[in-house]
Design a protein around this motif. Structure first.
Motif, PDB file in Angstrom:
ATOM      1  N   ARG A 263     -43.716  35.020  -3.767  1.00  0.00           N
ATOM      2  CA  ARG A 263     -43.562  36.312  -3.081  1.00  0.00           C
ATOM      3  C   ARG A 263     -44.439  36.395  -1.843  1.00  0.00           C
ATOM      4  NH1 ARG A 263     -45.703  40.367  -6.740  1.00  0.00           N
ATOM      5  NH2 ARG A 263     -44.765  41.930  -5.358  1.00  0.00           N
ATOM      6  N   TYR A 264     -43.867  37.010  -0.805  1.00  0.00           N
ATOM      7  CA  TYR A 264     -44.622  37.267   0.429  1.00  0.00           C
ATOM      8  C   TYR A 264     -44.348  38.706   0.832  1.00  0.00           C
ATOM      9  CZ  TYR A 264     -45.040  32.193   0.851  1.00  0.00           C
ATOM     10  OH  TYR A 264     -45.325  30.865   0.609  1.00  0.00           O
ATOM     11  N   ARG A 265     -45.377  39.413   1.335  1.00  0.00           N
ATOM     12  CA  ARG A 265     -45.096  40.757   1.838  1.00  0.00           C
ATOM     13  C   ARG A 265     -45.342  40.777   3.346  1.00  0.00           C
ATOM     14  NH1 ARG A 265     -49.766  43.022  -1.208  1.00  0.00           N
ATOM     15  NH2 ARG A 265     -51.598  42.314  -0.055  1.00  0.00           N
ATOM     16  N   TYR A 266     -44.605  41.662   4.015  1.00  0.00           N
ATOM     17  CA  TYR A 266     -44.786  41.814   5.453  1.00  0.00           C
ATOM     18  C   TYR A 266     -46.144  42.464   5.682  1.00  0.00           C
ATOM     19  CZ  TYR A 266     -39.843  40.710   5.957  1.00  0.00           C
ATOM     20  OH  TYR A 266     -38.637  40.056   5.923  1.00  0.00           O
TER      21      TYR A 266
ATOM     22  N   ARG B 275     -35.476  44.100   6.099  1.00  0.00           N
ATOM     23  CA  ARG B 275     -36.869  44.536   6.181  1.00  0.00           C
ATOM     24  C   ARG B 275     -36.912  46.061   6.271  1.00  0.00           C
ATOM     25  NH1 ARG B 275     -40.249  43.302  11.404  1.00  0.00           N
ATOM     26  NH2 ARG B 275     -42.259  44.235  10.901  1.00  0.00           N
TER      27      ARG B 275
ATOM     28  N   ILE C  25     -34.994  43.097  -1.486  1.00  0.00           N
ATOM     29  CA  ILE C  25     -35.824  41.896  -1.365  1.00  0.00           C
ATOM     30  C   ILE C  25     -34.942  40.667  -1.174  1.00  0.00           C
ATOM     31  CG2 ILE C  25     -37.504  40.444  -2.562  1.00  0.00           C
ATOM     32  CD1 ILE C  25     -38.317  43.005  -4.148  1.00  0.00           C
TER      33      ILE C  25
ATOM     34  N   VAL D 111     -48.281  37.053  -1.897  1.00  0.00           N
ATOM     35  CA  VAL D 111     -48.777  37.955  -2.943  1.00  0.00           C
ATOM     36  C   VAL D 111     -48.506  37.284  -4.283  1.00  0.00           C
ATOM     37  CG1 VAL D 111     -48.612  40.194  -1.794  1.00  0.00           C
ATOM     38  CG2 VAL D 111     -46.572  39.204  -2.775  1.00  0.00           C
TER      39      VAL D 111
ATOM     40  N   GLU E 107     -41.010  43.068   1.210  1.00  0.00           N
ATOM     41  CA  GLU E 107     -41.344  41.695   0.842  1.00  0.00           C
ATOM     42  C   GLU E 107     -40.126  40.796   0.822  1.00  0.00           C
ATOM     43  OE1 GLU E 107     -42.816  42.715  -3.338  1.00  0.00           O
ATOM     44  OE2 GLU E 107     -41.817  40.781  -3.688  1.00  0.00           O
TER      45      GLU E 107
ATOM     46  N   ILE F  71     -46.255  37.638   7.608  1.00  0.00           N
ATOM     47  CA  ILE F  71     -46.176  37.829   6.159  1.00  0.00           C
ATOM     48  C   ILE F  71     -47.404  37.221   5.499  1.00  0.00           C
ATOM     49  CG2 ILE F  71     -43.658  37.996   5.909  1.00  0.00           C
ATOM     50  CD1 ILE F  71     -43.554  35.009   5.404  1.00  0.00           C
TER      51      ILE F  71
END
Ligand code: SF4
Length: 338
Positions: free
Chosen positions: A242-245, A187, A192, A231, A251, A228
């Motif tokens: 996909r996931y973003r913080y 992170r 990624i 996205v 992500e 998270i």
């Protein structure tokens, strides 16, 4: 060879080509190449059986004429194929290939990253299933240390092959703890991490559904410590969710082939190191293109043959996975490179 774009029976175009350049590997990951099967007696392919770099280049140009724009080199472990950087150079010269990547266990990456970058490689994906040596050694089964994989990732980033994608296959009872370890570690680094649901690829890993850690459980684990949010995909056919913080520190991705199949958008063909074309990771039959390359068949005819094979394609194994499919013969992951 005018037409640039063939579609299969489900309307999926041929866009991605994954090329295995060797069936050999210096690891013995238990979910892919268990020692019990791939031991000292195991007969790997002889050099003459492998496609030469010139044959791979010739086939790649033909696949490009069908609409392929992304090429990924895989194995076994692709970096153990001698002079693989020369192949990268040959493929990087094909203008229609807009994305040239490699999937590696990074055991040799630190020493080869600079040369691969100079040769024209665009991206690197590294397999790393745990951050602690005890678990990682138990999985790779050759006692390879995590530190050397991390060195390879850093060197790849240094030479401009970053951000690096890190693939972690999550197996219940083996490395669930690695989910948070890897998420915390990468992170904020720009790299990624993609967590992959353990799959029944091949027939030698003793796959059971009970050993799968579903995507939603992985998301919940991370969400509990590092919020998270989902996205959208970067492009149609992207396999990872996909996931973003939420705090903007990067992500992650989740590849959920078992619980959230993505076959409807699958545009990937696979070429084995001995020149067989597979239209699905879970296929049991490959189409021998090497014979055509070596028996004087013209590029035009090979082009048409590939078009016929793809045009007949209706694979969607992950959607139909069931107790019935479990007994089907399936090609080994180490043979067609995942
Ligand atoms: S199971 Fe086969 S058709 Fe489905 S996404 Fe994977 S490779 Fe594509």
């Amino acid at each position: 060879m005018t037409e640039r774009g063939v579609s299969d029976k489900l309307g999926r175009p041929l866009r991605d080509l994954r090329i295995s350049v060797t069936d050999r590997c210096n690891f013995r990951c238990t979910y892919c190449m268990p020692k019990e099967v791939f031991g000292h007696e195991y007969q790997f392919m002889e050099r003459a059986e492998l496609l030469t770099f010139e044959e791979i280049e010739r086939l790649s140009r033909i696949f490009v004429s069908h609409g392929v724009g992304k090429v990924r080199l895989t194995g076994g472990e692709p970096l153990i194929r001698r002079d693989v950087d020369r192949l990268v150079e040959m493929l990087a010269r094909i203008p229609e290939i807009s994305d040239l990547a490699i999937t590696t266990n990074a055991s040799l990456l630190a020493s080869k990253a600079q040369r691969l970058k100079e040769a024209g490689l665009r991206r690197v994906t590294v397999s790393l299933d745990a951050l602690d040596d005890e678990t990682f050694s138990a999985i790779n089964d050759v006692g390879f240390p995590v530190a050397r994989v991390l060195e390879g990732i850093e060197e790849a980033a240094q030479v401009g092959l970053g951000p690096v994608k890190i693939n972690c296959v999550v197996k219940r009872g083996v490395n669930e703890h690695a989910v948070l370890d890897l998420a915390h570690h990468f992170r904020g680094t720009g790299h990624i991490v993609r967590f992959i649901e353990y799959m029944d690829v091949g027939t030698s890993n003793g796959w059971r559904l009970d050993d799968v850690v579903p995507a939603r459980e992985i998301v919940t684990k991370i969400q509990a410590e590092m919020p998270i949010e989902p996205v959208g995909k970067n492009y149609t056919g992207e396999v990872a969710e996909r996931y973003r913080y939420a705090d903007g520190s990067g992500e992650i991705g989740i590849i959920a082939s078992v619980t959230q199949p993505f076959c409807q958008a699958c545009t990937r063909a696979r070429l084995s190191a001995d020149g067989k074309l597979f239209t699905c990771l879970f296929a049991s039959i490959g189409h021998d293109l090497r014979a055509l390359l070596r028996n004087g068949t013209s590029d035009e005819e090979i082009h048409d043959e590939i078009g016929r094979i793809w045009g007949r394609r209706d694979d969607r194994y992950s959607e139909i996975r069931s107790s019935q499919t479990e007994s089907l013969p399936r090609v080994e992951m180490s043979y067609i490179g995942g």
